[in-house]
Design a protein around this motif. Structure first.
Motif, PDB file in Angstrom:
ATOM      1  N   ALA A  70       0.844  -1.143   0.169  1.00  0.00           N
ATOM      2  CA  ALA A  70      -0.036  -0.009  -0.037  1.00  0.00           C
ATOM      3  C   ALA A  70       0.826   1.201   0.064  1.00  0.00           C
ATOM      4  O   ALA A  70       1.778   1.472   0.775  1.00  0.00           O
ATOM      5  CB  ALA A  70      -0.875   0.021   1.096  1.00  0.00           C
ATOM      6  N   ILE A  71       0.423   2.129  -1.024  1.00  0.00           N
ATOM      7  CA  ILE A  71       1.206   3.184  -1.054  1.00  0.00           C
ATOM      8  C   ILE A  71      -0.160   4.628  -0.337  1.00  0.00           C
ATOM      9  O   ILE A  71      -1.059   4.495  -0.575  1.00  0.00           O
ATOM     10  CB  ILE A  71       1.757   3.724  -2.216  1.00  0.00           C
ATOM     11  N   GLU A  72       0.682   5.668   0.056  1.00  0.00           N
ATOM     12  CA  GLU A  72       0.135   7.114   0.408  1.00  0.00           C
ATOM     13  C   GLU A  72      -0.172   7.572  -0.993  1.00  0.00           C
ATOM     14  O   GLU A  72      -1.330   7.941  -1.353  1.00  0.00           O
ATOM     15  CB  GLU A  72       0.611   7.760   1.325  1.00  0.00           C
ATOM     16  N   ASP A  73       0.611   8.010  -1.656  1.00  0.00           N
ATOM     17  CA  ASP A  73       0.539   8.800  -2.766  1.00  0.00           C
ATOM     18  C   ASP A  73       1.887   8.797  -3.523  1.00  0.00           C
ATOM     19  O   ASP A  73       2.879   8.500  -3.143  1.00  0.00           O
ATOM     20  CB  ASP A  73       0.224  10.457  -2.429  1.00  0.00           C
ATOM     21  N   VAL A  74       1.778   9.346  -5.044  1.00  0.00           N
ATOM     22  CA  VAL A  74       2.854   9.384  -5.785  1.00  0.00           C
ATOM     23  C   VAL A  74       2.852  10.960  -6.285  1.00  0.00           C
ATOM     24  O   VAL A  74       2.086  11.542  -6.595  1.00  0.00           O
ATOM     25  CB  VAL A  74       2.664   8.660  -7.133  1.00  0.00           C
ATOM     26  N   TYR A  75       4.102  11.551  -6.219  1.00  0.00           N
ATOM     27  CA  TYR A  75       4.605  13.017  -6.638  1.00  0.00           C
ATOM     28  C   TYR A  75       5.605  13.019  -7.433  1.00  0.00           C
ATOM     29  O   TYR A  75       6.481  12.080  -7.378  1.00  0.00           O
ATOM     30  CB  TYR A  75       4.743  13.555  -5.174  1.00  0.00           C
ATOM     31  N   GLU A  76       5.311  13.912  -8.118  1.00  0.00           N
ATOM     32  CA  GLU A  76       6.668  14.346  -9.051  1.00  0.00           C
ATOM     33  C   GLU A  76       7.114  15.825  -8.580  1.00  0.00           C
ATOM     34  O   GLU A  76       6.590  16.705  -8.748  1.00  0.00           O
ATOM     35  CB  GLU A  76       6.394  14.357 -10.722  1.00  0.00           C
ATOM     36  N   LEU A  77       8.470  15.831  -8.284  1.00  0.00           N
ATOM     37  CA  LEU A  77       9.220  16.751  -7.392  1.00  0.00           C
ATOM     38  C   LEU A  77      10.542  17.122  -7.811  1.00  0.00           C
ATOM     39  O   LEU A  77      11.124  16.284  -8.685  1.00  0.00           O
ATOM     40  CB  LEU A  77       9.154  16.822  -5.845  1.00  0.00           C
ATOM     41  N   VAL A  78      10.814  18.311  -7.913  1.00  0.00           N
ATOM     42  CA  VAL A  78      12.319  18.473  -8.164  1.00  0.00           C
ATOM     43  C   VAL A  78      12.970  18.798  -6.708  1.00  0.00           C
ATOM     44  O   VAL A  78      12.633  19.611  -6.030  1.00  0.00           O
ATOM     45  CB  VAL A  78      12.561  19.936  -9.032  1.00  0.00           C
ATOM     46  N   ILE A  79      13.847  17.857  -6.485  1.00  0.00           N
ATOM     47  CA  ILE A  79      14.439  17.732  -5.065  1.00  0.00           C
ATOM     48  C   ILE A  79      15.921  17.583  -5.293  1.00  0.00           C
ATOM     49  O   ILE A  79      16.528  17.047  -6.138  1.00  0.00           O
ATOM     50  CB  ILE A  79      13.747  17.008  -3.959  1.00  0.00           C
TER      51      ILE A  79
END
Length: 79
Positions: A70-79
């Protein structure tokens, strides 16, 4: 020396157990990425996230679904 920021896919989890299962699975399958503390821009249940190159997003999410992690969410970020 400062690290250059770059685009990443960041997968968050509700539990530390799910994060650790993900690390084990992706290491076994030689998938890219690593566990990181959840970036400040995001809030998450367990405080750990998987960070990987964005072009692997679909594959990583599909593998987690197949393994019923189970995952909470998926993001695309610049980190």
């Amino acid at each position: 020396m400062l690290r250059r920021k770059k685009p990443r896919v960041v997968i968050t989890f509700h539990t530390t157990t799910a994060a650790m299962q993900t690390e084990g699975l992706f290491r076994k399958l030689e998938q890219p990425g690593r566990l990181i503390p959840v970036p400040r821009e995001i809030t998450a249940g367990c405080g750990l996230a998987w960070s990987a190159p964005p072009d692997h997003k679909k594959t990583l999410v599909e593998l987690l679904a197949q393994e019923k992690i189970a995952i909470e969410d998926v993001y695309e970020l610049v980190i």
